[in-house]
Design a protein around this motif. Structure first.
Motif, short mmCIF file in Angstrom:
data_model
loop_
_atom_site.label_atom_id
_atom_site.label_comp_id
_atom_site.label_asym_id
_atom_site.label_seq_id
_atom_site.Cartn_x
_atom_site.Cartn_y
_atom_site.Cartn_z
N ARG A 141 0.84 -1.19 0.00
CA ARG A 141 0.00 0.00 0.00
C ARG A 141 0.87 1.24 0.00
NH1 ARG A 141 -4.97 -0.09 -1.86
NH2 ARG A 141 -6.16 -1.82 -0.97
N THR A 182 2.94 4.64 10.81
CA THR A 182 1.48 4.76 10.91
C THR A 182 0.76 3.82 9.94
OG1 THR A 182 1.44 6.50 9.26
CG2 THR A 182 1.64 7.18 11.55
N ALA A 183 1.51 3.12 9.10
CA ALA A 183 0.92 2.23 8.10
C ALA A 183 -0.11 2.98 7.26
CB ALA A 183 0.29 1.01 8.78
N THR A 184 0.26 4.18 6.85
CA THR A 184 -0.62 5.01 6.04
C THR A 184 0.14 5.46 4.80
OG1 THR A 184 -1.53 5.84 8.09
CG2 THR A 184 -2.13 7.02 6.09
N PRO A 185 -0.45 5.37 3.63
CA PRO A 185 0.26 5.87 2.46
C PRO A 185 0.50 7.36 2.58
CG PRO A 185 -1.66 4.61 1.83
CD PRO A 185 -1.76 4.83 3.29
N TYR A 220 0.34 11.13 1.82
CA TYR A 220 -0.88 11.80 1.40
C TYR A 220 -0.86 12.20 -0.07
CZ TYR A 220 -4.40 15.46 1.00
OH TYR A 220 -5.44 16.24 0.60
N ARG A 253 -3.16 12.40 9.59
CA ARG A 253 -4.57 12.57 9.95
C ARG A 253 -5.16 11.25 10.40
NH1 ARG A 253 -8.76 15.11 5.71
NH2 ARG A 253 -8.34 13.12 4.69
N GLY A 254 -5.75 11.27 11.57
CA GLY A 254 -6.32 10.05 12.11
C GLY A 254 -5.30 9.13 12.75
N ASN A 255 -4.04 9.52 12.74
CA ASN A 255 -3.00 8.65 13.29
C ASN A 255 -2.33 9.23 14.52
OD1 ASN A 255 -3.07 6.50 11.45
ND2 ASN A 255 -2.03 7.76 9.92
#
Lengths: 508, 488
Positions: free
Chosen positions: A10, A263-266, A268, A328-330
């Protein structure tokens, strides 16, 4: 590791097709070599404590100038270049190279760097370089130019090491198994290229003159341009580009890696990454002259420097938005994940130092702050606040990943964080206030030495804060040594589960 | 589609959702916008870099070529060696190397007499640059002649001995040769202005030392009924109006305590905690620092009036280590120090100074006759209302003005007169002669005008040398005692 690979896909999937070969290669972390990485990082941790101690010596000499009277190599003016160059070339550079050597294989789908052996050699060579740097500068062998103090033979040694690393980076990229290059890789590729050339120009290395510096009767100048004004212009262009073309880009590289990874988030936005990359490439190279705004140098050059400094806010804010939107959200992880907290604290200080720096480069602001401790505070906001915090985060993140076991003690990690945060905050405000006092007094026609008694209290506060910073470095070293030599997995079993890392990651 | 939140996440902050969350605001696939390949990054990055390098490095270094400023003067070999030591020891980390417009605007005229010009930095001996980035101490780009050489020696040994509030490190590890080179460089900054100021220091030192060698009769002050030689040299340098000025501040405990505080902050390095002139710097300074402990001197001394002390502190004494504090102490603080000095013979330094301890300066009748004889041109002297005529001597603090072409420093001329004739002008045993006549005579000496710009310097003392030849021999000549050695 399945979940880890999924996250990973991801993460970099934003920059490549789903068919990227990293998916098929089935790489798992156990296959990375990371030998050079660890030499870089352990050395960096060691040098951090050393250069911190240099800084503490300096702080003490402000309070008690006779403390080391009569010991030439402990004189303020010889320790200061060691502190400055040590922070930049020993601690931060080695930490950044360690990070690059860790991140590149993971981003490029290779097992390791192109030549792990070369990396090991350069890492040890770098240590040798700085040991020799200490020996020469402490004995007065210097080129006598700020930030360009290392004598010519050491310049050559550094350039050889630098080029070796650049070759290693380029060859690794050429041998990559993931076609798209992630934004961290952009910076790790471009930044050393820029700084290598900048170092050669800034040190005027084609003019070795007196090879061993300008000490005493040993000879003429070295590493300088024939005219004093031209020499100053190049000197400060180079000095600022140490930050603009090396330390800052690598901070961006580090955060672009750490934040999405932990954060395991791509990430942005690719567009914002592009803006920050090309913006900095064009704007950062020209800001150096804002150090010379009050000198009798060409006005148009000052204008370029001021405009570039202000315009830098564009790429910096692009980067800031990119990271904030990724976060955001993390933000829960900011509190639970120690390396992320270090990195983001560095991020916050980085934004602050940029805003502060941009306005400091304007004439009106500069007239008040130039030559005062305000600038020293500003420099520490960048090097200690932004880069060192990120560096501690990187080390606390990478070491457990490579050793595949959690840090020895979370508590020690917290001590490390709070010691340096409190220490740095006190340090920053002490020097900022001292700088404002100086600037105001000078503006009213009160000469430099008259202000000194008023500054004593702030110097004392600075030394106390500095002691906390030094302590933080030692706590980190202790934590890492214990991590290496104890079975932290068993020792921390339950403790680790309390703050679970992202899938596929080892708790820090 | 809005972002789905995993309900577990709200209950457990440590819970990591299996899938990264995708905001629905994501843009198109990046490949459609711009693909960053290694080639784009490396080549594009370098093109951007070199474009800017051309603008901010190549262009200015090749096109910015101002003419040398008229003030420029090349450094001697020894001065260049001093410059290298200055850089090698990192002096420029705390002492910047250029005067900014706002420094001059702020009125620190003595240390910052002129704004740096582009032409100051074009000479080859101005590289590597000494611009610096921080000022803990003063900018030193105009340090030449600000202090005499012996001050610098004491200062290198221990900066606190001459400047108690300094935080500068000690450089006592300098060898004698290194210290000489450093001093030579410091006195040569920058250019002709520095040469003039250093020359002034040198000349005044030689004159003051010569005057000290006059007969004991000429040295005696109030006891013989006319000013002693050292008092005359001191008085020559100040405005007569200042000389007879009383302390404008009321004698109060607060003023005395403040005066003592300032004295302890600034003066004890040379003048000693007890005010006896035996501070730690004593061993380095020639002429030695003044003492303030003799009661009769404080009461009668020719040059010991409050106004005289005020002037001395304000402007310094060229040729000695006494600095110009005019830009560093405010007027009230100087008067408070003057007030405090007058308590020292009564124990003001060893116990709490009280108003009762203050000795009122009286002078002695012959002194005022001497003043009228020596300064006949001045029209009026009264406390704090003084008028000067155009012939009154300029203050020595205005160093540059003193040695502009065609002018002679009245202090030079007068001390020269005393030393050559071994007599005090206007004393009962000598003909009446005013300062104007002495100065006129000195100006009219066609080739031997002392300290005249552009004319050869008269060799006044045996062993006097041109400052351009400063070296060990010169230092030995000026300081008879072994003042400095590299071994403590």
């Amino acid at each position: 590791m399945a979940a880890g690979n999924q996250t990973w896909n991801r993460l970099i999937g934003r920059f490549g097709s789903p068919e990227d070969r990293v998916t098929r290669s089935g790489l798992s972390q156990s296959e990375y070599t990371d030998r050079a990485t660890m030499i870089w990082l352990y050395s960096a941790v060691f040098w951090l404590t050393v250069v911190d101690l240099f800084g503490l010596i300096l702080a003490l000499e402000f309070i008690s100038p006779n403390l080391f009277a009569g010991i030439p190599w402990l004189t303020f003016s010889r320790i200061r270049p060691l502190h400055v160059n040590g922070v930049i070339f020993a601690w931060l550079s080695m930490m950044y190279w360690g990070f690059a050597f860790y991140a590149l294989p993971r981003l490029l789908g290779t097992k390791g760097m192109w030549s792990e052996k070369l990396g090991v050699w350069t890492a040890w060579g770098w240590n040798l370089f700085f040991v020799l740097g200490i020996l020469t500068i402490a004995n007065g062998f210097t080129q006598g130019r700020e930030y360009a103090e290392f004598i010519w033979p050491l310049d050559v040694l550094l350039v050889i090491l630098w080029v070796s690393n650049v070759v290693n980076v380029i060859m690794t990229i050429l041998h990559r198994r993931v076609k798209p290059v992630y934004v961290t890789t952009w910076w790790v590729l471009a930044s050393p290229l820029w700084l290598g050339i900048t170092y050669i120009i800034g040190n005027v290395m084609w003019n070795p003159g007196a090879y061993f510096g300008i000490y005493g009767v040993l000879g003429g100048a070295t590493g300088n341009l024939p005219s004093g004004m031209a020499d100053g212009m190049v000197n400060w262009w180079y000095a600022h580009n140490l930050f603009g073309l090396w330390l800052t880009p690598m901070l961006l590289a580090g955060l672009y890696y750490l934040v999405p990874r932990i954060t395991a988030t791509p990430l942005y936005s690719h567009t914002l990454s592009l803006i920050s990359f090309w913006g900095m490439a064009f704007l950062y190279t020209g800001v150096g002259h804002h150090h010379l705004l009050q000198t009798p140098s060409p006005g148009w050059l000052k204008s370029i420097a001021i405009l570039s400094s202000i315009a830098l806010l564009i790429p910096v804010f692009a980067f800031m938005v990119n990271i904030l939107m990724t976060m955001r959200g993390n933000w829960d992880k900011f509190f639970t994940n120690l390396p992320l907290r270090f990195g983001l604290t560095g991020f916050i200080f980085y934004i602050l130092v940029n805003v502060q720096g941009s306005f400091e480069a304007t004439q009106a602001f500069n007239q008040m702050t130039h030559f005062t401790n305000f600038v020293v505070a500003h420099a520490h906001l960048a090097l200690l606040g932004a880069f060192t915090f990120l560096g501690m985060g990187i080390i606390d993140y990478i070491v457990p990943q490579v050793l595949k076991k959690p840090l020895y003690s979370r508590k020690a990690g917290e001590w490390q964080y709070w010691l340096i945060l409190i220490g740095f905050s006190g340090f920053f405000w002490a020097l900022t206030i001292a700088g404002i006092l100086q600037g105001q007094a000078w503006q009213r026609g009160i000469p430099e030495e008259n202000v000194l008694p008023q500054l004593q209290i702030w110097f004392i506060l600075r030394a106390i804060s500095g002691t906390l910073i030094v302590a933080s470095g030692f706590v980190q070293m202790f934590n890492l040594v214990m991590t290496v030599f104890t079975d932290t997995k068993r020792a921390r079993g339950r403790d680790t589960a309390d703050w679970a890392p992202p899938q596929g990651e080892v708790a820090a | 589609m809005s972002v789905e939140r995993d309900p577990k996440q709200d209950k457990d902050i440590n819970y990591i959702p299996a899938e990264p969350r995708h905001p629905d605001s994501w843009g198109p696939h990046p490949r459609k916008k711009m693909m960053m390949t290694p080639l784009v990054i490396a080549v594009g990055g370098l093109i951007a870099y070199f474009t800017v390098v051309f603008m901010v490095v190549v262009l200015p270094t090749t096109t910015f070529d101002p003419p040398p400023s008229p003030n420029n003067a090349p450094l001697t070999e020894q001065e260049e060696q001093g410059r290298r030591l200055f850089l090698a020891n990192g002096c420029f980390y705390c002492h910047s190397g250029f005067v900014r417009p706002q420094d001059v605007a702020a009125g620190l005229y003595y240390l910052y007499p002129r704004i740096a010009e582009p032409g100051d930095y074009v000479a080859p001996d101005q590289s590597p640059n000494t611009f610096g980035s921080e000022r803990t101490g003063p900018d030193l780009s105009n340090s030449g002649g600000f202090h005499p050489d012996d001050w610098h020696i004491a200062h290198y040994k221990n900066p606190r001995s001459v400047t108690p509030i300094s935080v500068m490190p000690s450089f006592e590890f300098f060898t004698t040769q290194e210290a000489s080179a450093m001093i030579a460089f410091t006195q040569a900054r920058t250019g002709k202005l520095a040469q003039i100021r250093s020359l002034h220091q040198l000349n005044m030192k030689q004159l003051l030392l010569a005057e000290k060698a006059l007969s004991p009769t000429l040295q005696a002050d109030y006891k013989v009924g006319y000013p002693g030689a050292d008092a005359v040299s001191n008085l020559i340098m100040m405005d007569r109006g200042n000389w007879f000025q009383a302390n404008p501040l009321p004698v109060t405990q607060e003023n005395l305590l403040r005066g003592r505080a300032v004295f302890q902050q600034r003066c004890i390095g040379c003048h000693g905690v007890a005010g006896d002139g035996a501070g730690p710097a004593l061993n380095f300074l020639n002429p030695p620092p003044a003492g303030f402990v003799i009661s009769d001197t404080a009461r009668f001394g020719s040059d010991k009036s409050p106004g005289a002390y005020y002037w001395r502190i304000l402007r310094g004494i060229p040729g000695t280590a006494m600095e110009n504090f005019g830009t560093r102490l405010n007027s009230d603080d100087i008067w408070r120090v003057v007030m405090y000095l007058k308590t020292i013979p009564n124990g003001g330094a060893t116990s709490v100074p009280t108003p009762e301890m203050v000795i009122e300066w009286q002078g002695y009748p012959e002194l005022f006759q001497w003043a009228d004889c020596f300064y006949p041109e001045n029209v009026a002297f009264e406390n704090s209302s003084v008028t000067y005529d155009d012939n009154s001597p300029p203050g020595v603090g205005d160093v540059a003005a003193m040695v502009t072409p065609g002018e002679v420093n009245p202090a030079y001329a007068t001390i020269l007169y005393m030393v050559e004739r071994k007599e005090i002008p206007c004393s009962p045993t000598t003909p009446n002669i005013s300062v104007t006549e002495i100065v006129t005579a000195a100006v009219n000496r066609p080739t031997e005008g002392y300290a005249r710009m552009g004319t050869p310097q008269l060799q006044f003392m045996p062993g006097a040398v041109n400052p351009k030849d400063w070296g060990q021999e010169w230092m030995d000549a000026v300081w008879p005692k072994p003042l400095y050695s590299s071994t403590p």
